[in-house]
Design an enzyme around this catalytic site. Structure first.
Site, PDB file in Angstrom:
ATOM      1  N   PHE A 222       0.817  -1.227   0.000  1.00  0.00           N
ATOM      2  CA  PHE A 222       0.000   0.000   0.000  1.00  0.00           C
ATOM      3  C   PHE A 222       0.841   1.262   0.000  1.00  0.00           C
ATOM      4  O   PHE A 222       0.384   2.315   0.439  1.00  0.00           O
ATOM      5  CB  PHE A 222      -0.982  -0.006   1.189  1.00  0.00           C
ATOM      6  CG  PHE A 222      -1.823  -1.248   1.263  1.00  0.00           C
ATOM      7  CD1 PHE A 222      -2.767  -1.511   0.276  1.00  0.00           C
ATOM      8  CD2 PHE A 222      -1.657  -2.176   2.286  1.00  0.00           C
ATOM      9  CE1 PHE A 222      -3.535  -2.670   0.313  1.00  0.00           C
ATOM     10  CE2 PHE A 222      -2.416  -3.342   2.331  1.00  0.00           C
ATOM     11  CZ  PHE A 222      -3.358  -3.587   1.345  1.00  0.00           C
ATOM     12  N   GLU A 226       7.346   1.059  -0.257  1.00  0.00           N
ATOM     13  CA  GLU A 226       8.023   1.619  -1.434  1.00  0.00           C
ATOM     14  C   GLU A 226       9.425   2.078  -1.020  1.00  0.00           C
ATOM     15  O   GLU A 226      10.398   1.801  -1.697  1.00  0.00           O
ATOM     16  CB  GLU A 226       7.220   2.792  -2.025  1.00  0.00           C
ATOM     17  CG  GLU A 226       7.881   3.356  -3.285  1.00  0.00           C
ATOM     18  CD  GLU A 226       7.075   4.416  -4.015  1.00  0.00           C
ATOM     19  OE1 GLU A 226       5.844   4.470  -3.853  1.00  0.00           O
ATOM     20  OE2 GLU A 226       7.688   5.203  -4.761  1.00  0.00           O
ATOM     21  N   ARG A 304       2.578  15.244  -6.291  1.00  0.00           N
ATOM     22  CA  ARG A 304       1.327  14.638  -6.766  1.00  0.00           C
ATOM     23  C   ARG A 304       0.109  15.348  -6.155  1.00  0.00           C
ATOM     24  O   ARG A 304      -0.955  15.390  -6.763  1.00  0.00           O
ATOM     25  CB  ARG A 304       1.281  13.124  -6.524  1.00  0.00           C
ATOM     26  CG  ARG A 304       0.197  12.450  -7.344  1.00  0.00           C
ATOM     27  CD  ARG A 304       0.179  10.937  -7.187  1.00  0.00           C
ATOM     28  NE  ARG A 304       0.995  10.226  -8.160  1.00  0.00           N
ATOM     29  CZ  ARG A 304       0.628   9.930  -9.412  1.00  0.00           C
ATOM     30  NH1 ARG A 304      -0.543  10.304  -9.858  1.00  0.00           N
ATOM     31  NH2 ARG A 304       1.435   9.263 -10.202  1.00  0.00           N
ATOM     32  N   ARG A 336      -1.162   4.608  -0.905  1.00  0.00           N
ATOM     33  CA  ARG A 336      -2.169   4.538  -1.982  1.00  0.00           C
ATOM     34  C   ARG A 336      -2.800   5.904  -2.316  1.00  0.00           C
ATOM     35  O   ARG A 336      -3.552   6.453  -1.518  1.00  0.00           O
ATOM     36  CB  ARG A 336      -3.263   3.551  -1.554  1.00  0.00           C
ATOM     37  CG  ARG A 336      -3.930   2.820  -2.704  1.00  0.00           C
ATOM     38  CD  ARG A 336      -4.775   1.707  -2.155  1.00  0.00           C
ATOM     39  NE  ARG A 336      -5.216   0.804  -3.211  1.00  0.00           N
ATOM     40  CZ  ARG A 336      -5.826  -0.352  -2.988  1.00  0.00           C
ATOM     41  NH1 ARG A 336      -6.068  -0.735  -1.755  1.00  0.00           N
ATOM     42  NH2 ARG A 336      -6.198  -1.125  -3.986  1.00  0.00           N
ATOM     43  N   THR A 434       5.074  10.549 -11.508  1.00  0.00           N
ATOM     44  CA  THR A 434       5.153  11.964 -11.879  1.00  0.00           C
ATOM     45  C   THR A 434       6.590  12.336 -12.245  1.00  0.00           C
ATOM     46  O   THR A 434       6.819  13.282 -12.967  1.00  0.00           O
ATOM     47  CB  THR A 434       4.661  12.853 -10.724  1.00  0.00           C
ATOM     48  OG1 THR A 434       5.425  12.552  -9.552  1.00  0.00           O
ATOM     49  CG2 THR A 434       3.190  12.583 -10.437  1.00  0.00           C
ATOM     50  N   ALA A 503       2.624   3.737  -8.050  1.00  0.00           N
ATOM     51  CA  ALA A 503       1.996   4.666  -8.996  1.00  0.00           C
ATOM     52  C   ALA A 503       0.912   3.994  -9.842  1.00  0.00           C
ATOM     53  O   ALA A 503       0.526   4.533 -10.882  1.00  0.00           O
ATOM     54  CB  ALA A 503       3.049   5.337  -9.880  1.00  0.00           C
ATOM     55  N   GLU A 706      -4.690   2.561  -7.368  1.00  0.00           N
ATOM     56  CA  GLU A 706      -4.924   3.659  -6.423  1.00  0.00           C
ATOM     57  C   GLU A 706      -6.209   4.464  -6.636  1.00  0.00           C
ATOM     58  O   GLU A 706      -6.855   4.856  -5.656  1.00  0.00           O
ATOM     59  CB  GLU A 706      -3.742   4.640  -6.470  1.00  0.00           C
ATOM     60  CG  GLU A 706      -2.437   4.065  -6.011  1.00  0.00           C
ATOM     61  CD  GLU A 706      -1.274   4.958  -6.429  1.00  0.00           C
ATOM     62  OE1 GLU A 706      -0.938   4.983  -7.621  1.00  0.00           O
ATOM     63  OE2 GLU A 706      -0.728   5.653  -5.559  1.00  0.00           O
TER      64      GLU A 706
END
Ligand code: MTE
Ligand code: HPA
Ligand code: MOS
Length: 750
Positions: A222, A226, A304, A336, A434, A503, A706
């Site tokens: 989730f 990362e 983002r 997320r 992004t 992403a 997401e």
């Protein structure tokens, strides 16, 4: 096709890091972390802990042979604190012992003296004190100063959204084992195998090729794995480098909750201006992101937030700014939606504030301003193949919103104790990292001589079923049955330099690479088949494990072609690289075309509030979602349902709490409530919007991981409607989560 893991999941046979059969000489790790949120370390005394029988060694920053640095975007995060601590839970030392129990016993005996420094826990306070991670970012479109002058109505206000605990079922962890010549193999529960490999190499002071990272699957990530799966893997590897013995380190839930970052809380102020016809002419927003004590992914997440600050609306004049505020909390991280949900909650707040002041339904303003074809996003991308109004209108029509509204009105007239509310939540979410350079992936395909196939990619399976999608791409492109294809673990020696699984772009990026590799293999093998059959390859096709000639099945099977290819010494392995075309973004101008495409959808949420108790139920969430041409509707609807539950949890009941000393109060599962089967929506209906799909999506099946989380925002505003129906005098606020306590206060506010 079902998730290929469902059988082993159900039987409890799926393997996670902690299930690997350990080598007999395995040692166990445990972190000693800071008991204070901010201060100077005066002294640490390990002697009593070291004396515990079974303690092998206690590592700290002095044992690092490379750099004591694991910051990904900004190098501001030591693996182990040196002279200062910046948050409660900050790792200071790493105890390695014969068992976890022994390590725990030793941890309690470490003595630390810290000279305390002032603690900042909120973004507002950080801003006042000038405590930032980096420079602010801002996007703008048109000219808000001029536009506000033309507005008939102007409203302003504040909006706050709190953090969120990832609560992956499998806690963070890694198992590192020594190989030959100082090489180390790390099995990690990470979304970013390459980040782990890179940071292990950096901290150990060795080349990346000495470190192999393998990921079997995650019991959920989730976003929480990362970046924040890295430290634990690095610690285990440092210990292996010194001890030359395998080291396993799985965080217990309590440590995981305390030491890891969460979704970023955001404190925002907005100003919105509308003309007489309720067109939003201008929007001005300032976001204060509570980044925690180090950058982690905060700058990317802040970015983002700006990308999604106007959600699904076209606003010609926008001015937005985000400050990443440095506080003494654990570094907050990806979750997320990656900052998108936080941005969207603010524009929805602004619209609700305007509607409330004008005495109209929020829906009227939303509807008037939905984004349509060729509108410009504040970051310069022109909206194309827009499905926003399509999902909105379809939702209203298919779910007969008018009837629902009438029923709710009647219900609210007839009932005093219970009130109902409904809200619409549109979503528009950009697909691609992004950061443009991250949008690439590779696949490595082996066809074995018996015709079976092994697929390796950079994608990490974490419950989102990306492996199933990769398998579908491979078997469909090769024209062979699914059971001929196996998905291998994600391993840095087979697929290198990967972007994290994040992403929502993993299936697109890795799927396109798989497709490309399979197409090359197919072409080569059709050449082999053409030689066998003496027929032009253009007339041949693989399907159902056989060769077809102009649509007619021949006797030549897949296996026979593979055998022949072996004899002819034709390569049965292929590697392919895919990089998303067309995307670009210029950070100096804050303009470009960062997203491959957008995902659209609309949710209609209905709730019932018990106005005596302040509790509520989510009666139903009805969703029209743009899947493009879904390649696996079962999986995709599962993603919508899961993300929705998580979004509702964030907006309603999941309440992260730190005290003013930076201590996590919601540090157990009895004090942090996630939606369970009783509190999730009682009814969820998802209607896939049939669209042409988008060629930038794998098999035209749009990314789904997401975007649906943001449907959960609808729950906040539906509850607000119900509260309003009971207590029209209540001044609406935007302060999520809307917990039963807050609902109760609002119901009886004068
Ligand atoms: N679904 C499950 N079951 N478990 C997860 O950890 N992570 C989400 C989403 N769906 C997650 C999930 C997040 S944060 C992302 S970015 C995407 O899956 C990543 O996978 P994808 O790119 O393959 O969609
Ligand atoms: N989304 C998710 N994770 C990321 C991104 C993004 O845009 N950029 C870097 N990591
Ligand atoms: Mo998802 S937050 O991009 O891991």
């Amino acid at each position: 096709m079902k998730n290929i893991d469902s059988y082993t999941h159900l039987r409890g046979e799926s393997l996670f890091v902690d299930d690997i059969i350990t080598r007999k000489d395995t040692l166990y790790g445990l972190v000693f972390d800071s008991p204070k949120a901010h201060g100077k370390i005066i002294s640490v005394n390990y002697s009593k802990a070291e004396a515990v029988e079974g303690v092998i060694k206690i590592f700290n920053y002095k044992d690092i042979k490379g750099q004591n640095q694991i910051g990904g975007i900004i190098p501001d995060e030591p693996l182990w604190a040196e002279h200062e601590v910046h948050f409660q839970g900050m790792p200071i030392a790493f105890i390695v012992a014969e068992s976890e129990a022994i390590a725990k016993q030793a941890r309690a005996l470490i003595e630390i003296d810290i000279k305390e420094l002032p603690v900042i826990t909120t973004a507002k306070e950080a801003k006042e004190k000038g405590s930032f991670i980096n420079e602010p970012r801002s996007f703008s479109l048109g000219n808000t100063d001029n536009a506000f002058e033309d507005c008939k109505y102007i409203f302003s206000g504040n909006s706050f959204s709190n953090g969120q605990e990832h609560l992956y079922l499998e806690t963070q962890g890694a198992y590192a084992i020594p190989m030959e010549n100082g090489n180390i193999k790390v099995t990690s529960s990470t979304q970013g195998p390459t980040s782990v490999q890179k940071m292990v190499a950096q901290v150990l002071g060795v080349a990346m090729h000495k470190i192999e990272v393998d990921v079997i699957r995650l019991g959920g990530g989730f976003g929480g794995k990362e970046d924040q799966a890295t430290p634990w893997a690095v610690m285990a590897a440092v210990a292996v480098q010194h001890l030359k013995k395998p080291v396993k380190f799985i965080l217990n839930r309590h440590d995981d909750l305390r030491m890891t970052g969460k979704r970023h809380p955001y404190d925002s102020t907005f100003k919105i201006g509308l003309d007489e016809d309720l067109n939003i002419l201008a929007y001005d927003v300032e976001f204060l992101q509570n980044s925690g004590a180090a950058a982690d992914l905060s700058p990317a997440i802040a970015e983002r937030t700006l990308f999604h600050a106007t959600n699904s609306y076209y606003i010609p004049n926008v001015s937005s700014i985000v400050h990443s505020c440095k506080t003494n909390l654990p570094p907050n991280t990806a979750f997320r939606g990656f900052g998108g949900p936080q941005g969207m909650f603010v524009i929805e707040s602004a619209i609700a504030e305007a509607a409330n002041n004008l005495g109209i339904d929020k829906r009227i303003i939303q509807e008037r301003n939905l984004i349509s074809e060729n509108d410009e996003f504040p970051y310069g991308q022109i909206a194309t193949k827009v499905e926003m109004e399509n999902t909105w209108n379809t939702a209203i029509e298919k779910f007969d919103l008018e009837k629902t509204e009438e029923e709710i009105e009647q219900f609210n007239k007839d009932n005093k104790r219970f009130k109902k509310g409904v809200s619409l939540m549109p979503i528009t979410f950009g697909i691609s990292f992004t950061n443009t350079p991250m949008n690439h992936a590779r696949a490595l395909i082996h066809i074995y001589q018996d015709g079976s196939v092994g697929v390796s990619t950079g994608a990490v399976e974490m419950g989102q079923s990306v492996n199933t999608k990769m398998l579908q791409v491979a078997h469909q492109t090769l024209g062979i049955s699914p059971d001929k294809v196996k998905l291998e673990t994600t391993n840095t020696t087979r697929v290198a330099n990967t972007s994290p699984t994040a992403a929502s772009a993993t299936a697109d990026l890795n799927g396109k690479a798989v497709q490309k590799a399979c197409k090359s293999l197919r072409k080569r093998l059709l050449g082999v088949a053409s030689n066998i059959l003496m027929i032009n390859a253009d007339d041949l096709k693989f399907a159902n494990d056989c060769i077809y000639q102009k649509g007619k099945k021949t006797d030549l099977t897949w296996e026979k072609v593979i055998q022949k290819a072996m004899l002819n010494r034709v390569a049965l392995t292929e590697n392919a690289h895919y990089a998303t075309p067309e995307i670009h973004f210029d950070k100096t101008k804050e303009k470009g075309h960062p997203f491959a495409y957008h995902v659209y959808g609309t949710a209609i949420t209905q709730v019932t509030v018990d106005c005596m108790r302040g509790t509520y139920e989510i009666d139903s969430v009805k969703i029209v979602h743009d899947f493009g041409k879904s390649m696996n509707l079962g999986i995709d609807i599962g993603q919508v349902e899961g993300a929705l539950a998580q979004g509702i949890g964030w907006m309603t009941m999941e309440e992260i709490a730190y005290d003013k000393n930076g201590r996590l109060l919601s540090n157990t599962l009895s004090s942090y409530k996630v939606p369970d089967v009783f509190s999730a929506a009682k009814k969820v209906e998802v209607i896939p919007l049939e669209t042409k799909g988008n060629k930038m999506a794998i098999k035209k099946s749009k990314a789904v991981g997401e975007p649906p989380l943001m449907y959960g925002i609808g729950a906040y505003f539906a509850i607000q409607q119900a509260v309003k129906a009971f207590n029209p005098k209540h001044k609406i606020k935007f302060h999520s989560p809307f917990t039963p306590e807050k609902v109760l206060m609002s119901l009886y506010e004068e």
